[in-house]
Write a protein that holds these residues in place. Structure first.
Motif, mmCIF file in Angstrom:
data_model
loop_
_atom_site.group_PDB
_atom_site.id
_atom_site.type_symbol
_atom_site.label_atom_id
_atom_site.label_comp_id
_atom_site.label_asym_id
_atom_site.label_seq_id
_atom_site.Cartn_x
_atom_site.Cartn_y
_atom_site.Cartn_z
ATOM 1 N N VAL A 117 -7.650 24.996 -10.967
ATOM 2 C CA VAL A 117 -7.282 23.527 -10.699
ATOM 3 C C VAL A 117 -8.167 21.971 -10.218
ATOM 4 N N GLU A 118 -8.657 21.157 -10.987
ATOM 5 C CA GLU A 118 -9.778 20.684 -10.021
ATOM 6 C C GLU A 118 -9.583 19.370 -9.180
ATOM 7 N N ALA A 119 -9.559 19.231 -8.121
ATOM 8 C CA ALA A 119 -9.401 18.456 -7.300
ATOM 9 C C ALA A 119 -9.479 17.095 -8.027
ATOM 10 N N ASP A 120 -10.670 16.283 -9.033
ATOM 11 C CA ASP A 120 -10.864 15.573 -9.754
ATOM 12 C C ASP A 120 -9.277 15.036 -10.164
ATOM 13 N N ASP A 121 -9.481 16.302 -11.135
ATOM 14 C CA ASP A 121 -7.863 15.747 -11.356
ATOM 15 C C ASP A 121 -6.685 15.950 -11.176
ATOM 16 N N LEU A 122 -6.398 16.400 -10.166
ATOM 17 C CA LEU A 122 -5.454 15.886 -9.449
ATOM 18 C C LEU A 122 -5.516 14.584 -9.039
ATOM 19 N N ILE A 123 -6.671 14.289 -8.403
ATOM 20 C CA ILE A 123 -6.791 12.567 -8.136
ATOM 21 C C ILE A 123 -6.289 11.155 -8.905
ATOM 22 N N ASP A 124 -6.915 11.965 -10.048
ATOM 23 C CA ASP A 124 -6.408 11.094 -11.234
ATOM 24 C C ASP A 124 -5.071 11.411 -11.940
ATOM 25 N N LEU A 125 -4.681 12.644 -12.104
ATOM 26 C CA LEU A 125 -3.386 12.540 -12.335
ATOM 27 C C LEU A 125 -2.047 11.457 -11.090
ATOM 28 N N ALA A 126 -2.667 12.091 -10.253
ATOM 29 C CA ALA A 126 -2.385 11.215 -8.835
ATOM 30 C C ALA A 126 -1.572 9.481 -8.754
ATOM 31 N N GLU A 127 -3.956 9.286 -8.835
ATOM 32 C CA GLU A 127 -3.266 8.196 -8.935
ATOM 33 C C GLU A 127 -3.088 7.181 -9.767
ATOM 34 N N GLY A 128 -2.668 8.002 -11.025
ATOM 35 C CA GLY A 128 -2.609 7.112 -12.533
ATOM 36 C C GLY A 128 -0.948 7.391 -12.518
ATOM 37 N N ARG B 156 0.911 -1.206 0.258
ATOM 38 C CA ARG B 156 -0.358 -0.166 0.570
ATOM 39 C C ARG B 156 0.964 1.444 0.216
ATOM 40 N N ASN B 157 0.890 2.041 -0.712
ATOM 41 C CA ASN B 157 1.158 3.702 -0.726
ATOM 42 C C ASN B 157 0.147 4.901 -0.411
ATOM 43 N N CYS B 158 0.465 6.107 -0.133
ATOM 44 C CA CYS B 158 0.357 6.933 0.131
ATOM 45 C C CYS B 158 1.073 7.830 -0.207
ATOM 46 N N THR B 159 0.753 8.944 -1.983
ATOM 47 C CA THR B 159 0.689 9.626 -1.808
ATOM 48 C C THR B 159 0.042 10.747 -1.520
ATOM 49 N N ARG B 160 0.688 11.655 -1.773
ATOM 50 C CA ARG B 160 -0.122 13.323 -1.207
ATOM 51 C C ARG B 160 1.026 14.481 -2.150
ATOM 52 N N VAL B 161 -0.189 15.138 -3.401
ATOM 53 C CA VAL B 161 0.755 16.115 -4.294
ATOM 54 C C VAL B 161 -0.083 17.542 -3.450
ATOM 55 N N LEU B 162 0.843 19.062 -3.464
ATOM 56 C CA LEU B 162 0.173 20.263 -2.919
ATOM 57 C C LEU B 162 0.677 21.252 -4.068
ATOM 58 N N LEU B 163 -0.029 21.851 -4.727
ATOM 59 C CA LEU B 163 0.247 22.464 -6.100
ATOM 60 C C LEU B 163 -0.389 24.243 -5.685
ATOM 61 N N GLU B 164 0.558 25.188 -5.439
ATOM 62 C CA GLU B 164 0.205 26.461 -5.327
ATOM 63 C C GLU B 164 -0.404 26.995 -7.070
ATOM 64 N N VAL C 173 7.231 9.584 -7.754
ATOM 65 C CA VAL C 173 7.808 11.708 -7.361
ATOM 66 C C VAL C 173 7.638 12.368 -8.812
ATOM 67 N N ARG C 174 8.884 11.727 -9.780
ATOM 68 C CA ARG C 174 9.106 11.840 -10.556
ATOM 69 C C ARG C 174 8.270 12.074 -11.532
ATOM 70 N N GLU C 175 7.037 10.775 -11.892
ATOM 71 C CA GLU C 175 6.211 10.701 -12.472
ATOM 72 C C GLU C 175 4.842 11.760 -13.124
ATOM 73 N N ILE C 176 4.976 11.683 -11.104
ATOM 74 C CA ILE C 176 3.943 12.913 -10.687
ATOM 75 C C ILE C 176 4.345 14.409 -11.398
ATOM 76 N N LEU C 177 5.958 14.190 -11.118
ATOM 77 C CA LEU C 177 6.257 16.175 -11.249
ATOM 78 C C LEU C 177 5.883 16.080 -12.965
ATOM 79 N N ALA C 178 6.953 15.038 -14.101
ATOM 80 C CA ALA C 178 6.201 15.073 -15.075
ATOM 81 C C ALA C 178 4.681 15.402 -15.998
ATOM 82 N N ARG C 179 3.890 14.647 -15.082
ATOM 83 C CA ARG C 179 2.401 14.975 -15.668
ATOM 84 C C ARG C 179 1.540 16.204 -15.389
ATOM 85 N N LEU C 180 2.177 16.473 -14.047
ATOM 86 C CA LEU C 180 2.224 18.189 -13.560
ATOM 87 C C LEU C 180 2.502 18.929 -14.925
ATOM 88 N N LEU C 181 3.375 18.447 -15.105
ATOM 89 C CA LEU C 181 4.392 20.233 -16.226
ATOM 90 C C LEU C 181 3.471 20.035 -17.151
#
Lengths: 263, 263, 263, 263
Positions: C171-182, C156-164, C215-223
């Motif tokens: 920024v839609e929360a649902d989008d951010l959840i999809d991005l992190a979960e994916g 089990r993994n717990c991942t957290r993204v916080l974006l200014e 972490v790297r994957e999330i940063l690349a997708r956020l960008l």
């Protein structure tokens, strides 16, 4: 941990970090545990000097072992016990927490920055409710010139001090505990007979303190007690009261430097 | 959850158990979640009557779905909010916890046993320190005939009542919260201006209570308020104070039946 | 909270801070709760737009109310539920956490800085053990040309993204959840029948990931997803795995800005 | 605590209870702490024999000190460390938890009932997903006669065994830890190099276990290992897995007696 006049066994928790260059896929995490394990084994043979020396040592060896990392960080927390005397002189063993953090940065020479901290559980009595009630009783003519202490709400408080200690300086954990505990309305004790309980309650009501007061008091005492620490030395104080009249806690916090405090 | 005059949305946690006969290797765990999911979906269309009805329903359906099991148990906990008035009449929203447990046992007919409970955070003021200090002040001639309240230590307290409610009987959560909250030295509030704070501190000092007193008071009030409950009905009360003069908590607990209480 | 096509009730926790000038003894803490209370009451009449709008509003009003303070900070966390489909298409309700922080600084005009975040629980499968075992099996001639997936430890993994999110951006929360979960090896689900369970395990083994990879994957997708965010926008990602082969967790973290990421 | 060949320092937590007759207003709580304090001080001079002897001693003295009480209960938990060898023989220090409970009932003679327990963190691999996937791969003709291990979800597991040890019988904590750890799919280690990691993952997949299997396996081993324990001896086993494919945990539990197990 070796203290001036005693050797103690502490159960210690470690949080360990190293940075990862973009060219590496993942960290060799087992190396972190190997470093801790080595040091623990050495410590079995010969006591370590202090928790902060232990943390610094781990931070330094992490950079030796992770040759690709430029930065390492170690945070340690340990339960710690001191013998205390209650107001009427009964002996009791009280629990505290020791904190020691270390950050190492690769360079020539390698830079290690260490902090020492303590966590103290004590008591705060609220000055605001005390004043309001005293004023009310007075205006109702109930005080009749007596100086009996006025009631107020009081509660358990947890206060944490974290102090950066540059190379060449020395801060004793026991000193820091005394300083923090003395800045509260009163300490707390595990064993209190009736007479002791009464004295402690009186002591708390004689020193009413907001969490904001506790933080200020600690900063003032630190400045006086460790006046040789350089301006750059950072200090971080938090004081949290489990407010007995609310379901939420009250928290005061200040992160500053000795230079700022000296202004 | 549907209450007499309102419908509320509660975020609820479930713990779910079924027994496993020796002839089965493992449980079909996904069925537990399916039952919860079904009921949650039905609840979206039509509000459920109460948290305990929800728990009973889940316990019953678990036995339907796990045809190999003879026993099921469901424990639910939910945050719950009530509007309150502070001593001086200001409105504030206070947080409580609702508990509802249900156990189902296969048989003809199937037996379901349900309990309803509440958790209340309030305040206790210690009668012992108060008495010792009052006696001391008196013997020193400091009281001079005044009747100003005497100081003592006071603290946040968390009290929990769990009551078995047999088929055909009804217990309202709001009633149970009132009963438990009224058995403490004083309630706590999220918002308190100065005057309110003073009144609340006075109220707590006018009703000093040990955790043992709180448990006894609640049991006495339950017996009076729900005098129609049968002798077999079980009751479980715990009261825990975050003692402001100690680093440890004080806890009193009693598990008994209405029959025992009536003796 | 109002989302494009739905209104949801969220149980929300608040942490609230204001600074205190050296000339003041303590804060008027009750004002914090009054502000929260006002906004909650207004929200009962009309849904608030988003959790971050709520936080910003509280931060702004805190400075109005605490006329002596120059800085306020609000951190909110709320449970959040989304309907998902399992690999084989079964509907299930999954739990996430929403985070919204706001900092306000007095000035002309007053500056409010807000961040939106999500917490997602999913699954990681370790690429390192998988590779070592595959190589071993191969060298023992056991693979015989098959391409069956290779075993590894997963957890089990717990991942957290916080974006200014600067003023004017959304920024839609649902989008951010999809991005992190994916970005994990696989999502997790509350309900999984056998076929679904198998598919999910296969999915996780087809995407082995270290916490560093996540972490790297999330940063690349956020960008890529939020390429209109300015260089100054800060981002904070942490990913923690409850390593199934260890008693300790593995954690990767990066705090950076969009400007840094674009380099 | 004194073990056959070593003396260890343990940081121990105590929960302490005494009953209260209806004729008493409150308990003399300070006496609880005095008893603990006395025993701790004696233990500084001479090591105590075991954690359960310590608990029994406290329970017995509580009844001496609280002359109004008829029942006392003591629950202790301590971190405990053992040196282990990884699959490839590397030394590592692993953390466990020791539990020792004691209940004393006034009478002639006074009856003391004690239990000893351990908590072990290890690993479980799911047999169900493994079987489904294996069957699927086989029906797709992908296995081609190889016997490579089949993937499944695996996770961290925490298992707890608590055993009543009547007067005159002896159970070693280290034995109990071996027994519990050996009943899981695999142990976990703090330090694992690549080869070790691979071996451990293979070991876990060679012994897939549900939490229900773990509980059954432990009960079977207890019955064999401690076959001299009387029928009345109670045993309580719980096994909880942090399911890597779900956001919720799976828990199996059995409370029974040696007599029941022998049927």
């Amino acid at each position: 941990m070796k203290r001036p006049d005693k050797t103690t066994t502490l159960t210690t928790e470690f949080d360990i970090y190293v940075d990862l260059p973009s060219t590496m896929k993942g960290s060799h995490l087992s190396r972190n545990l190997e470093v801790v394990s080595e040091i623990v084994e050495e410590g079995v043979r010969e006591p370590v000097e202090s928790l902060e020396a232990l943390s610094s040592d781990i931070a330094r060896r992490l950079l030796e072992r992770h040759e690709y990392a430029n930065y390492s960080e170690v945070r340690t927390v340990a339960d710690y016990f001191l013998e205390r005397k209650t107001p009427l002189g009964k002996r009791t063993t009280e629990r505290y927490r020791l904190i020691a953090n270390a950050e190492a940065e690769r360079g020539n020479p390698l830079i290690v920055c260490k902090s020492i901290g303590v966590e103290v559980v004590g008591m705060t009595a609220c000055p605001c409710a005390m004043e309001t009630i005293k004023h009310e009783l007075d205006s109702q003519g109930k005080l009749r010139g007596t100086d009996v202490p006025t009631i107020t709400h009081n509660q358990r408080n947890c206060t944490r001090v974290l102090l950066e200690v540059p190379e060449g300086f020395d801060v004793e954990a026991d000193d820091l505990i005394d300083l923090a505990e003395g800045s509260l309305s009163a300490p707390t004790y595990e064993i209190l007979k009736r007479g002791d309980e009464a004295k402690l309650v009186e002591q708390a009501h004689a020193h009413p303190r907001f969490v904001e007061d506790v933080v200020r008091e600690i900063l003032a005492r630190l400045l006086k007690r460790y006046d040789n620490l350089p301006d750059e030395a950072r200090v971080h104080v938090t004081s949290e009261s489990e407010e007995s009249i609310h379901k939420h806690n009250a928290l005061a916090e200040r992160v500053t430097t000795f230079g700022e405090l000296r202004k």
